[in-house]
Design a protein around this motif. Structure first.
Motif, PDB file in Angstrom:
ATOM      1  N   ASN A 182      -1.406   7.810   0.772  1.00 31.31           N
ATOM      2  CA  ASN A 182      -0.230   7.712   1.658  1.00 31.31           C
ATOM      3  C   ASN A 182      -0.694   7.434   2.943  1.00 31.31           C
ATOM      4  O   ASN A 182      -1.787   8.098   3.586  1.00 31.31           O
ATOM      5  CB  ASN A 182       0.649   8.893   1.738  1.00 31.31           C
ATOM      6  CG  ASN A 182       1.774   8.819   2.397  1.00 31.31           C
ATOM      7  OD1 ASN A 182       1.851   8.846   3.613  1.00 31.31           O
ATOM      8  ND2 ASN A 182       2.768   8.614   1.710  1.00 31.31           N
ATOM      9  N   ASN A 183       0.008   6.388   3.518  1.00 30.76           N
ATOM     10  CA  ASN A 183      -0.402   6.035   5.129  1.00 30.76           C
ATOM     11  C   ASN A 183      -0.510   7.511   6.061  1.00 30.76           C
ATOM     12  O   ASN A 183      -1.252   7.320   6.944  1.00 30.76           O
ATOM     13  CB  ASN A 183       0.547   4.985   5.788  1.00 30.76           C
ATOM     14  CG  ASN A 183       2.043   5.412   5.870  1.00 30.76           C
ATOM     15  OD1 ASN A 183       2.431   6.637   5.415  1.00 30.76           O
ATOM     16  ND2 ASN A 183       2.919   4.721   6.356  1.00 30.76           N
ATOM     17  N   SER A 229      -8.936   2.059  13.571  1.00 32.85           N
ATOM     18  CA  SER A 229      -8.133   2.833  14.502  1.00 32.85           C
ATOM     19  C   SER A 229      -8.556   3.173  15.670  1.00 32.85           C
ATOM     20  O   SER A 229     -10.007   3.005  15.869  1.00 32.85           O
ATOM     21  CB  SER A 229      -7.932   4.664  13.970  1.00 32.85           C
ATOM     22  OG  SER A 229      -7.336   5.268  14.816  1.00 32.85           O
ATOM     23  N   PHE A 243      -4.033   8.826   6.091  1.00 34.63           N
ATOM     24  CA  PHE A 243      -4.794   7.999   6.889  1.00 34.63           C
ATOM     25  C   PHE A 243      -5.110   8.551   8.181  1.00 34.63           C
ATOM     26  O   PHE A 243      -6.275   8.936   8.658  1.00 34.63           O
ATOM     27  CB  PHE A 243      -4.500   6.624   7.223  1.00 34.63           C
ATOM     28  CG  PHE A 243      -4.828   5.714   5.836  1.00 34.63           C
ATOM     29  CD1 PHE A 243      -5.682   4.879   6.058  1.00 34.63           C
ATOM     30  CD2 PHE A 243      -4.218   6.016   4.755  1.00 34.63           C
ATOM     31  CE1 PHE A 243      -6.118   3.933   5.145  1.00 34.63           C
ATOM     32  CE2 PHE A 243      -4.475   4.668   3.699  1.00 34.63           C
ATOM     33  CZ  PHE A 243      -5.558   4.000   3.958  1.00 34.63           C
ATOM     34  N   CYS A 244      -3.844   9.124   8.800  1.00 36.92           N
ATOM     35  CA  CYS A 244      -4.000   9.685  10.103  1.00 36.92           C
ATOM     36  C   CYS A 244      -4.853  11.083   9.965  1.00 36.92           C
ATOM     37  O   CYS A 244      -5.428  11.335  10.921  1.00 36.92           O
ATOM     38  CB  CYS A 244      -2.220  10.019  10.672  1.00 36.92           C
ATOM     39  SG  CYS A 244      -1.517   8.558  11.121  1.00 36.92           S
ATOM     40  N   ASP A 291      -4.510   0.072  12.029  1.00 36.66           N
ATOM     41  CA  ASP A 291      -4.770  -1.081  11.552  1.00 36.66           C
ATOM     42  C   ASP A 291      -5.146  -0.829  10.034  1.00 36.66           C
ATOM     43  O   ASP A 291      -6.214  -0.577   9.775  1.00 36.66           O
ATOM     44  CB  ASP A 291      -5.563  -2.268  11.971  1.00 36.66           C
ATOM     45  CG  ASP A 291      -5.238  -2.763  13.332  1.00 36.66           C
ATOM     46  OD1 ASP A 291      -3.720  -2.744  13.591  1.00 36.66           O
ATOM     47  OD2 ASP A 291      -6.024  -3.015  14.141  1.00 36.66           O
ATOM     48  N   PHE A 292      -4.084  -0.970   8.888  1.00 38.64           N
ATOM     49  CA  PHE A 292      -4.259  -0.535   7.632  1.00 38.64           C
ATOM     50  C   PHE A 292      -4.712  -2.019   7.084  1.00 38.64           C
ATOM     51  O   PHE A 292      -4.221  -3.150   7.057  1.00 38.64           O
ATOM     52  CB  PHE A 292      -2.832  -0.082   6.985  1.00 38.64           C
ATOM     53  CG  PHE A 292      -2.148   0.955   7.323  1.00 38.64           C
ATOM     54  CD1 PHE A 292      -2.823   2.314   6.966  1.00 38.64           C
ATOM     55  CD2 PHE A 292      -1.603   1.153   8.466  1.00 38.64           C
ATOM     56  CE1 PHE A 292      -2.494   3.542   7.372  1.00 38.64           C
ATOM     57  CE2 PHE A 292      -0.904   2.053   8.914  1.00 38.64           C
ATOM     58  CZ  PHE A 292      -1.475   3.614   8.535  1.00 38.64           C
ATOM     59  N   HIS A 305      -1.347   4.913  -4.416  1.00 36.35           N
ATOM     60  CA  HIS A 305      -2.593   4.800  -3.400  1.00 36.35           C
ATOM     61  C   HIS A 305      -2.300   5.881  -2.388  1.00 36.35           C
ATOM     62  O   HIS A 305      -1.226   6.661  -2.293  1.00 36.35           O
ATOM     63  CB  HIS A 305      -2.587   3.495  -2.797  1.00 36.35           C
ATOM     64  CG  HIS A 305      -1.442   3.021  -2.419  1.00 36.35           C
ATOM     65  ND1 HIS A 305      -0.561   3.372  -1.596  1.00 36.35           N
ATOM     66  CD2 HIS A 305      -0.906   1.906  -2.760  1.00 36.35           C
ATOM     67  CE1 HIS A 305       0.501   2.564  -1.234  1.00 36.35           C
ATOM     68  NE2 HIS A 305       0.412   1.357  -2.024  1.00 36.35           N
ATOM     69  N   CYS A 342     -11.225   0.173   4.818  1.00 39.52           N
ATOM     70  CA  CYS A 342      -9.642   0.310   4.468  1.00 39.52           C
ATOM     71  C   CYS A 342      -8.824   0.449   5.682  1.00 39.52           C
ATOM     72  O   CYS A 342      -7.671   0.071   5.504  1.00 39.52           O
ATOM     73  CB  CYS A 342      -9.516   1.475   3.744  1.00 39.52           C
ATOM     74  SG  CYS A 342     -10.477   1.600   2.117  1.00 39.52           S
ATOM     75  N   ALA A 343      -9.220   0.881   7.026  1.00 37.16           N
ATOM     76  CA  ALA A 343      -8.406   0.974   7.984  1.00 37.16           C
ATOM     77  C   ALA A 343      -9.088   1.138   9.290  1.00 37.16           C
ATOM     78  O   ALA A 343     -10.400   1.690   9.035  1.00 37.16           O
ATOM     79  CB  ALA A 343      -7.428   2.204   7.769  1.00 37.16           C
ATOM     80  N   GLU A 351      -5.876  -0.625   0.750  1.00 42.31           N
ATOM     81  CA  GLU A 351      -5.122   0.581  -0.166  1.00 42.31           C
ATOM     82  C   GLU A 351      -6.384   1.261  -0.488  1.00 42.31           C
ATOM     83  O   GLU A 351      -7.509   0.829  -0.828  1.00 42.31           O
ATOM     84  CB  GLU A 351      -4.217   0.277  -1.118  1.00 42.31           C
ATOM     85  CG  GLU A 351      -4.830  -0.452  -2.271  1.00 42.31           C
ATOM     86  CD  GLU A 351      -3.922  -0.698  -3.554  1.00 42.31           C
ATOM     87  OE1 GLU A 351      -3.963  -0.073  -4.460  1.00 42.31           O
ATOM     88  OE2 GLU A 351      -2.887  -0.998  -3.114  1.00 42.31           O
ATOM     89  N   ASP A 405       0.866   8.455  -2.958  1.00 43.98           N
ATOM     90  CA  ASP A 405       2.156   8.238  -2.751  1.00 43.98           C
ATOM     91  C   ASP A 405       2.782   7.704  -4.464  1.00 43.98           C
ATOM     92  O   ASP A 405       2.141   7.680  -5.307  1.00 43.98           O
ATOM     93  CB  ASP A 405       2.503   7.217  -1.820  1.00 43.98           C
ATOM     94  CG  ASP A 405       1.725   5.959  -1.930  1.00 43.98           C
ATOM     95  OD1 ASP A 405       1.218   5.751  -2.881  1.00 43.98           O
ATOM     96  OD2 ASP A 405       1.873   5.271  -0.897  1.00 43.98           O
TER      97      ASP A 405
END
Length: 143
Positions: free
Chosen positions: A35-36, A114, A39-40, A73-74, A33, A111-112, A77, A29
């Motif tokens: 982009n959120n 789910s 992540f999906c 949960d992020f 970093h 990093c995340a 980055e 982005d």
């Protein structure tokens, strides 16, 4: 979810199956970093890797999987370039649905995390359908 349960979700040895994803420059982005929304997509790639065998969905003919709930949960980055590694495990199995826990790691750092609830549906009625024995067998291998 307790704090200790959350911390265990960030440990690489907590997951049963792994998928490596090459990060692309186009995944970044304006801040540089990942982009959120990407992540999906990375989490989806992790799920697809065990929901499909030899390019066929393990749900079987006339059945499909749909996501009923997805939480992320992020934690940290991620930056390009590199490889993201997605760990996945099944944490519960119901009559027509199951819950997947996942985490994305880059360079050894979580990093995340789910969780997703996935429902098996009948493609003709578009309603939930009981998990088949073949699906249950595959899911139990990932608990």
């Amino acid at each position: 979810m307790t704090r200790s349960e959350k911390l265990s979700d960030t440990a690489q040895d907590a997951y049963r199956t792994w998928t490596a994803i090459n990060l692309r420059y186009g995944d970044t982005d304006r801040q540089g970093h990942i982009n959120n929304a990407v992540f999906c997509t990375i989490f989806e790639s992790g799920r697809v890797s065990f929901l499909f065998d030899d390019d066929e969905c393990i749900a079987g003919p006339g059945k499909a999987f749909v996501i009923a709930k997805l939480t992320i949960d992020f934690l940290h980055e991620m930056n390009f370039p590199g490889v993201a590694e997605v760990g996945s495990k099944i944490i519960s199995i119901g009559r027509s649905s199951f819950t997947v826990a996942q985490a994305i790691f880059k360079d050894g750092k979580c990093c995340a995390t789910s969780q997703s609830i996935i429902v098996m549906t009948d493609e003709s009625t578009r309603k939930s359908s009981p998990l088949t024995e073949a699906v249950l067998h595959k899911l139990r291998q990932l608990t």
